[in-house]
Design a protein around this motif. Structure first.
Motif, PDB file in Angstrom:
ATOM      1  N   VAL A  12      -6.954   3.256  -0.195  1.00 52.99           N
ATOM      2  CA  VAL A  12      -5.693   2.556   0.058  1.00 52.99           C
ATOM      3  C   VAL A  12      -5.068   3.046   1.356  1.00 52.99           C
ATOM      4  CG1 VAL A  12      -3.361   2.124  -0.820  1.00 52.99           C
ATOM      5  CG2 VAL A  12      -5.290   2.116  -2.390  1.00 52.99           C
TER       6      VAL A  12
ATOM      7  N   TYR B  60      -9.343   6.644  -4.827  1.00 54.85           N
ATOM      8  CA  TYR B  60      -8.571   5.418  -4.660  1.00 54.85           C
ATOM      9  C   TYR B  60      -7.510   5.562  -3.579  1.00 54.85           C
ATOM     10  CZ  TYR B  60     -10.748   3.517  -8.871  1.00 54.85           C
ATOM     11  OH  TYR B  60     -11.646   3.040  -9.781  1.00 54.85           O
ATOM     12  N   ASP B  61      -6.824   6.711  -3.541  1.00 60.85           N
ATOM     13  CA  ASP B  61      -5.768   6.892  -2.555  1.00 60.85           C
ATOM     14  C   ASP B  61      -6.326   6.919  -1.138  1.00 60.85           C
ATOM     15  OD1 ASP B  61      -4.150   7.006  -4.711  1.00 60.85           O
ATOM     16  OD2 ASP B  61      -3.426   9.050  -4.408  1.00 60.85           O
TER      17      ASP B  61
ATOM     18  N   THR C 195       0.816  -1.217   0.000  1.00 57.76           N
ATOM     19  CA  THR C 195       0.000   0.000   0.000  1.00 57.76           C
ATOM     20  C   THR C 195       0.848   1.265   0.000  1.00 57.76           C
ATOM     21  OG1 THR C 195      -0.141  -0.246   2.407  1.00 57.76           O
ATOM     22  CG2 THR C 195      -1.982  -1.070   1.119  1.00 57.76           C
TER      23      THR C 195
END
Length: 322
Positions: free
Chosen positions: A274, A270-271, A254
């Motif tokens: 994650v 998305y970040d 990650t």
């Protein structure tokens, strides 16, 4: 700590999960359960290692420190996120934002260094077992942990000072659930090319350095294991390394996805997802990974829990008959 631009904002808004405005209480419940499990799990590991003399060895000394770091790591971001989801107040002061960044980078980088130290411990235990007690003495173990903290402190200080001296115009909206370095670079009014270069080069070196050390350690370990004639010996060697390898994979997988790439490829949605993985899911899973795959830890946990239950039972009986 003052902004680089004196007319800059006095606070930021953390809008990482604001798009889920109808699911705020659901997210609050999920993150509260995850955070509670992370804290309780890691605290249980630390307590068990401290109370059970059988676990007073270098491997478990490092594991106890890893549990401490994981507890602190997830506590840097989760309480603020839970408060935001519960109250709707997404604001964070300028000073609070950069304090959060400092401690997040400190504990995150410290974990990277400590995972490398744990890989070295496994290398010595498997590749030079006859010298393990001599090489992994108390002084060296303490020095390795202290060095991890010192290196992480300097790394965190560099990035925090570097980012805090950029200019931020107006009431800035951070599309993340905590004050992350990359998220702050995206909203800065300054030219961030130099800062991005520092993060990419120095950050890549500091993050990838421990990872390459871990990789080389396990290559050497694998060579030794494959040379073993005993199937039982190979199984035991693999067993002592499997938990550590699982944690390394979760953590570095990650981290590399988020930081070891150009800022032009960042995606807020998305970040953010994650980031949840390495900031709360990994600290939550680590105690289970180590306890489920390690018979000594499982046995010690059962022993500590049973002793606690029996001691409470004796106290209650004493109170009943007194």
């Amino acid at each position: 700590m003052a902004p680089g631009n004196q007319s800059g904002p006095s606070e930021f808004l953390l809008l990482g999960f604001s798009i889920f405005h109808h699911q705020q209480m659901v997210l609050f419940t999920i993150f509260l359960v995850m955070y509670t499990m992370a804290v309780v799990g890691n605290f249980s590991i630390m307590t068990t290692i401290w109370l059970d003399p059988r676990l007073h060895s270098p491997m478990y000394f490092f594991l106890g420190n890893l549990s401490l770091i994981d507890t602190c790591f997830t506590s840097v971001t989760m309480p603020k996120l839970l408060f935001t989801l519960l109250t709707g107040d997404a604001s964070i002061s300028f000073t609070g934002c950069f304090c959060q960044m400092f401690f997040f980078v400190l504990f995150g980088e410290n974990e990277a260094f400590l995972l490398a130290v744990m890989a070295y411990d496994r290398y010595v235990a498997i590749c030079v077992p006859l010298r393990y007690a001599e090489l992994m003495n108390q002084r060296l173990c303490a020095a390795l942990v202290a060095s991890s903290w010192s290196a992480a402190f300097l790394h965190s200080l560099l990035h925090t000072v570097n980012t805090s001296h950029l200019s931020y115009c107006g009431r800035q909206r951070i599309h993340h659930f905590f004050c992350d370095v990359t998220a702050l670079l995206k909203i800065s009014c300054s030219d961030t090319s130099a800062s991005e270069l520092v993060i990419f080069t120095e950050g890549s070196l500091v993050v990838m350095g421990p990872f390459l050390f871990i990789l080389s350690s396990y290559v050497a370990i694998l060579v030794v294991i494959l040379k073993m004639h005993s199937a039982e010996g190979r199984k035991k060697a693999f067993s002592t390394c499997s938990s550590h390898l699982t944690v390394v994979t979760l953590f570095y997988g990650t981290i590399m996805f988020i930081y070891i790439r150009p800022s032009s490829s960042y995606s807020d949605n998305y970040d953010g997802i994650v980031s949840v993985v390495y900031s709360v899911v990994t600290p939550m899973l680590n105690p289970f990974i180590y306890s489920l795959r390690n018979t000594e830890v499982k046995g010690a946990l059962r022993k500590v829990m049973l002793e606690k239950i029996f001691s409470q039972g004796r106290r209650r009986l004493t109170n009943c008959f007194s």
